[in-house]
Motif scaffolding. Structure first.
Motif, PDB file in Angstrom:
ATOM      1  N   ALA A 229       9.828  30.305   7.368  1.00  0.00           N
ATOM      2  CA  ALA A 229       8.547  30.463   7.947  1.00  0.00           C
ATOM      3  C   ALA A 229       8.437  28.498   8.391  1.00  0.00           C
ATOM      4  O   ALA A 229       8.677  28.173   9.890  1.00  0.00           O
ATOM      5  CB  ALA A 229       7.049  30.354   8.000  1.00  0.00           C
ATOM      6  N   ASN A 230       8.915  27.486   7.456  1.00  0.00           N
ATOM      7  CA  ASN A 230       8.949  26.560   7.664  1.00  0.00           C
ATOM      8  C   ASN A 230       9.865  26.119   8.345  1.00  0.00           C
ATOM      9  O   ASN A 230      10.326  25.028   9.009  1.00  0.00           O
ATOM     10  CB  ASN A 230       8.746  25.062   6.644  1.00  0.00           C
ATOM     11  N   HIS A 231      11.345  26.872   7.812  1.00  0.00           N
ATOM     12  CA  HIS A 231      13.131  26.544   8.714  1.00  0.00           C
ATOM     13  C   HIS A 231      12.841  27.276   9.722  1.00  0.00           C
ATOM     14  O   HIS A 231      13.714  26.935  10.843  1.00  0.00           O
ATOM     15  CB  HIS A 231      13.412  27.517   7.833  1.00  0.00           C
ATOM     16  N   LEU A 232      12.414  28.233  10.014  1.00  0.00           N
ATOM     17  CA  LEU A 232      12.479  29.166  11.406  1.00  0.00           C
ATOM     18  C   LEU A 232      11.717  28.022  12.470  1.00  0.00           C
ATOM     19  O   LEU A 232      12.101  27.685  13.554  1.00  0.00           O
ATOM     20  CB  LEU A 232      11.856  30.097  11.327  1.00  0.00           C
ATOM     21  N   ASP A 233      10.293  27.677  12.059  1.00  0.00           N
ATOM     22  CA  ASP A 233       9.668  26.909  13.043  1.00  0.00           C
ATOM     23  C   ASP A 233      10.368  25.503  13.664  1.00  0.00           C
ATOM     24  O   ASP A 233      10.228  24.981  14.508  1.00  0.00           O
ATOM     25  CB  ASP A 233       8.426  26.303  12.595  1.00  0.00           C
ATOM     26  N   ARG A 234      10.783  25.290  12.926  1.00  0.00           N
ATOM     27  CA  ARG A 234      11.641  23.461  12.586  1.00  0.00           C
ATOM     28  C   ARG A 234      13.239  23.646  13.248  1.00  0.00           C
ATOM     29  O   ARG A 234      13.258  22.914  14.379  1.00  0.00           O
ATOM     30  CB  ARG A 234      12.355  22.560  11.150  1.00  0.00           C
ATOM     31  N   ALA A 235      13.518  25.306  13.050  1.00  0.00           N
ATOM     32  CA  ALA A 235      14.646  25.848  13.982  1.00  0.00           C
ATOM     33  C   ALA A 235      14.931  26.019  15.836  1.00  0.00           C
ATOM     34  O   ALA A 235      15.210  24.922  16.614  1.00  0.00           O
ATOM     35  CB  ALA A 235      15.730  26.798  13.537  1.00  0.00           C
ATOM     36  N   VAL A 236      13.314  26.095  15.781  1.00  0.00           N
ATOM     37  CA  VAL A 236      13.090  26.504  17.204  1.00  0.00           C
ATOM     38  C   VAL A 236      12.614  25.363  17.289  1.00  0.00           C
ATOM     39  O   VAL A 236      12.520  25.316  19.296  1.00  0.00           O
ATOM     40  CB  VAL A 236      11.420  27.889  17.242  1.00  0.00           C
ATOM     41  N   ALA A 237      12.533  24.457  17.165  1.00  0.00           N
ATOM     42  CA  ALA A 237      12.011  23.166  17.832  1.00  0.00           C
ATOM     43  C   ALA A 237      12.802  22.482  18.400  1.00  0.00           C
ATOM     44  O   ALA A 237      13.003  21.906  19.414  1.00  0.00           O
ATOM     45  CB  ALA A 237      11.196  22.630  17.140  1.00  0.00           C
ATOM     46  N   SER A 238      14.004  22.268  17.212  1.00  0.00           N
ATOM     47  CA  SER A 238      14.868  21.369  17.716  1.00  0.00           C
ATOM     48  C   SER A 238      15.877  22.163  18.563  1.00  0.00           C
ATOM     49  O   SER A 238      17.016  21.018  19.164  1.00  0.00           O
ATOM     50  CB  SER A 238      15.900  21.119  16.018  1.00  0.00           C
ATOM     51  N   LEU A 239      15.947  23.365  19.025  1.00  0.00           N
ATOM     52  CA  LEU A 239      16.881  24.295  19.672  1.00  0.00           C
ATOM     53  C   LEU A 239      16.211  24.196  20.463  1.00  0.00           C
ATOM     54  O   LEU A 239      17.167  24.280  22.280  1.00  0.00           O
ATOM     55  CB  LEU A 239      17.438  25.912  19.316  1.00  0.00           C
ATOM     56  N   GLY A 240      15.155  23.862  21.289  1.00  0.00           N
ATOM     57  CA  GLY A 240      14.803  24.113  22.155  1.00  0.00           C
ATOM     58  C   GLY A 240      14.074  25.027  23.168  1.00  0.00           C
ATOM     59  O   GLY A 240      13.853  25.609  23.675  1.00  0.00           O
ATOM     60  N   ARG A 241      14.172  25.563  21.779  1.00  0.00           N
ATOM     61  CA  ARG A 241      14.052  27.746  21.909  1.00  0.00           C
ATOM     62  C   ARG A 241      12.515  28.198  22.505  1.00  0.00           C
ATOM     63  O   ARG A 241      11.603  27.617  22.397  1.00  0.00           O
ATOM     64  CB  ARG A 241      14.126  28.635  20.891  1.00  0.00           C
ATOM     65  N   LYS A 242      12.438  29.173  22.998  1.00  0.00           N
ATOM     66  CA  LYS A 242      10.828  29.576  23.265  1.00  0.00           C
ATOM     67  C   LYS A 242      10.003  30.182  21.843  1.00  0.00           C
ATOM     68  O   LYS A 242      11.244  30.603  20.709  1.00  0.00           O
ATOM     69  CB  LYS A 242      10.468  30.856  24.311  1.00  0.00           C
TER      70      LYS A 242
ATOM     71  N   PRO B  74       1.701  42.366  -1.482  1.00  0.00           N
ATOM     72  CA  PRO B  74      -0.579  42.664  -0.671  1.00  0.00           C
ATOM     73  C   PRO B  74      -1.417  41.864  -0.637  1.00  0.00           C
ATOM     74  O   PRO B  74      -1.717  40.730   0.171  1.00  0.00           O
ATOM     75  CB  PRO B  74      -0.488  43.775  -1.456  1.00  0.00           C
ATOM     76  N   SER B  75      -1.612  40.477  -2.116  1.00  0.00           N
ATOM     77  CA  SER B  75      -2.434  40.155  -2.553  1.00  0.00           C
ATOM     78  C   SER B  75      -2.698  38.400  -1.544  1.00  0.00           C
ATOM     79  O   SER B  75      -2.722  38.125  -1.366  1.00  0.00           O
ATOM     80  CB  SER B  75      -3.027  39.858  -3.754  1.00  0.00           C
ATOM     81  N   GLY B  76      -0.746  38.377  -1.514  1.00  0.00           N
ATOM     82  CA  GLY B  76       0.206  36.944  -0.739  1.00  0.00           C
ATOM     83  C   GLY B  76       0.101  37.262   0.962  1.00  0.00           C
ATOM     84  O   GLY B  76       0.124  36.714   1.369  1.00  0.00           O
ATOM     85  N   CYS B  77      -0.249  37.897   1.568  1.00  0.00           N
ATOM     86  CA  CYS B  77       0.117  38.279   2.985  1.00  0.00           C
ATOM     87  C   CYS B  77      -0.847  37.811   3.844  1.00  0.00           C
ATOM     88  O   CYS B  77      -0.313  37.235   4.668  1.00  0.00           O
ATOM     89  CB  CYS B  77      -0.178  40.285   2.876  1.00  0.00           C
ATOM     90  N   LEU B  78      -2.058  37.172   3.494  1.00  0.00           N
ATOM     91  CA  LEU B  78      -3.260  37.139   4.228  1.00  0.00           C
ATOM     92  C   LEU B  78      -2.674  34.952   4.330  1.00  0.00           C
ATOM     93  O   LEU B  78      -2.580  34.455   5.574  1.00  0.00           O
ATOM     94  CB  LEU B  78      -4.698  37.085   3.609  1.00  0.00           C
ATOM     95  N   GLU B  79      -2.736  34.637   3.381  1.00  0.00           N
ATOM     96  CA  GLU B  79      -2.025  33.117   3.529  1.00  0.00           C
ATOM     97  C   GLU B  79      -1.176  32.671   3.649  1.00  0.00           C
ATOM     98  O   GLU B  79      -0.512  32.347   4.429  1.00  0.00           O
ATOM     99  CB  GLU B  79      -1.707  32.553   1.817  1.00  0.00           C
ATOM    100  N   LEU B  80       0.149  33.781   4.056  1.00  0.00           N
ATOM    101  CA  LEU B  80       1.442  33.491   4.866  1.00  0.00           C
ATOM    102  C   LEU B  80       1.079  33.616   5.885  1.00  0.00           C
ATOM    103  O   LEU B  80       1.549  33.545   6.479  1.00  0.00           O
ATOM    104  CB  LEU B  80       2.704  35.035   3.702  1.00  0.00           C
ATOM    105  N   ALA B  81       0.684  34.970   6.273  1.00  0.00           N
ATOM    106  CA  ALA B  81       0.679  35.216   7.579  1.00  0.00           C
ATOM    107  C   ALA B  81      -0.976  33.964   8.304  1.00  0.00           C
ATOM    108  O   ALA B  81      -0.434  33.356   9.591  1.00  0.00           O
ATOM    109  CB  ALA B  81      -0.120  36.711   8.202  1.00  0.00           C
ATOM    110  N   LYS B  82      -1.413  33.939   7.351  1.00  0.00           N
ATOM    111  CA  LYS B  82      -1.910  31.864   7.963  1.00  0.00           C
ATOM    112  C   LYS B  82      -1.434  31.098   8.332  1.00  0.00           C
ATOM    113  O   LYS B  82      -2.007  30.187   9.403  1.00  0.00           O
ATOM    114  CB  LYS B  82      -3.242  32.225   6.985  1.00  0.00           C
ATOM    115  N   HIS B  83      -0.613  30.188   7.111  1.00  0.00           N
ATOM    116  CA  HIS B  83       0.043  30.141   7.122  1.00  0.00           C
ATOM    117  C   HIS B  83       0.927  29.988   8.713  1.00  0.00           C
ATOM    118  O   HIS B  83       1.192  28.316   9.862  1.00  0.00           O
ATOM    119  CB  HIS B  83       1.177  29.930   6.255  1.00  0.00           C
ATOM    120  N   VAL B  84       1.721  30.783   8.829  1.00  0.00           N
ATOM    121  CA  VAL B  84       2.852  30.478   9.925  1.00  0.00           C
ATOM    122  C   VAL B  84       1.389  30.401  12.176  1.00  0.00           C
ATOM    123  O   VAL B  84       1.696  30.162  11.938  1.00  0.00           O
ATOM    124  CB  VAL B  84       2.932  32.362  10.156  1.00  0.00           C
TER     125      VAL B  84
END
Length: 244
Positions: A115-128, A149-159
């Protein structure tokens, strides 16, 4: 030259059959066919065959492998709504986003790191803003990607809270070892959605469920899927290169 034409016609016919089956399953679930997105997965298939499905009016496609995606997407129309549905390695994130400007959704976010890599890449490329789904391992297999399944909430929350260039759009599961699923798999993902929506204050209708593939998509739709990933039923059996 007859064989490729026959394959193309078969694929278009198969697509139309899938659309009809989706319509029936959606109606049985009390929804409209328009409430379910059909993602045509062209893994291992040539761009020319994908183009035939595009020419038949379909616009949403997906790929599983980054390099195949990077090679194939530039050969196809720019108005395709592309999804990535395979396991994504962090060192390939930026090259994928740079090569496929019309990538609309990554369905396979399975860790905060990705998620963090995607977030940074979107920003650096100026994508929507890029839509993402959190992948949940509902079958408990170690060979499958996805958070427990017990970890899906934390990951969704992080995103949602820490990745401003990503749009948390829902949850995805693959299913059982043979890539079919059972009601238990679908129910597990539905329960995850209930928990995530309640905790994060997201309306249920804004949290997608990507579940169901070629062998189980009708059952998945009947159990609430909003996004089905159909490959071999449309395009025919996978054609993996022989290893020498």
């Amino acid at each position: 030259m007859a064989a490729p034409v026959a394959v193309e016609r078969t694929a278009v016919t198969a697509l139309r059959s899938v659309i009809q089956r989706v319509r029936g399953a959606a109606e049985r679930s009390g929804r409209r066919a328009e409430d379910v997105r059909v993602v045509a997965v062209g893994k291992t298939k040539p761009a020319s065959l994908v183009r035939q499905i595009y020419d038949a009016g379909h616009r949403c496609f997906a790929e599983n492998y980054v390099q195949e995606f990077i090679d194939k997407a530039p050969q196809l129309p720019a108005d395709i709504e592309w999804h990535f549905v395979g396991h994504l390695q962090s060192n390939k994130v930026k090259s994928l986003l740079a090569a496929v400007p019309n990538l609309d959704m990554v369905e396979s976010v399975d860790s905060e790191k990705i998620a963090n890599h995607l977030d940074r890449a979107v920003a650096s490329l100026g994508r929507k803003t890029l839509k993402v789904l959190v992948q949940v391992n509902t079958s408990g297999e170690q060979s499958k990607s996805g958070v427990d399944p017990s970890g899906c909430l934390e990951l969704a929350k992080h995103v949602k809270l820490n990745c401003p260039n990503l749009a948390f759009s829902g949850l995805m599961t693959i299913g059982m070892p043979d890539y079919t699923s059972t009601p238990e798999n679908f129910k597990a993902l539905s329960n995850c959605r209930i928990n995530v929506c309640k905790a994060l204050g997201i309306p249920m209708e804004l949290c997608e469920l990507s579940m169901g593939m070629s062998s189980d998509f009708e059952q998945a739709i009947e159990m609430g899927s909003t996004n089905v990933r159909i490959g071999s039923t449309i395009f025919g059996p996978r054609e993996y290169p022989k290893r020498t």
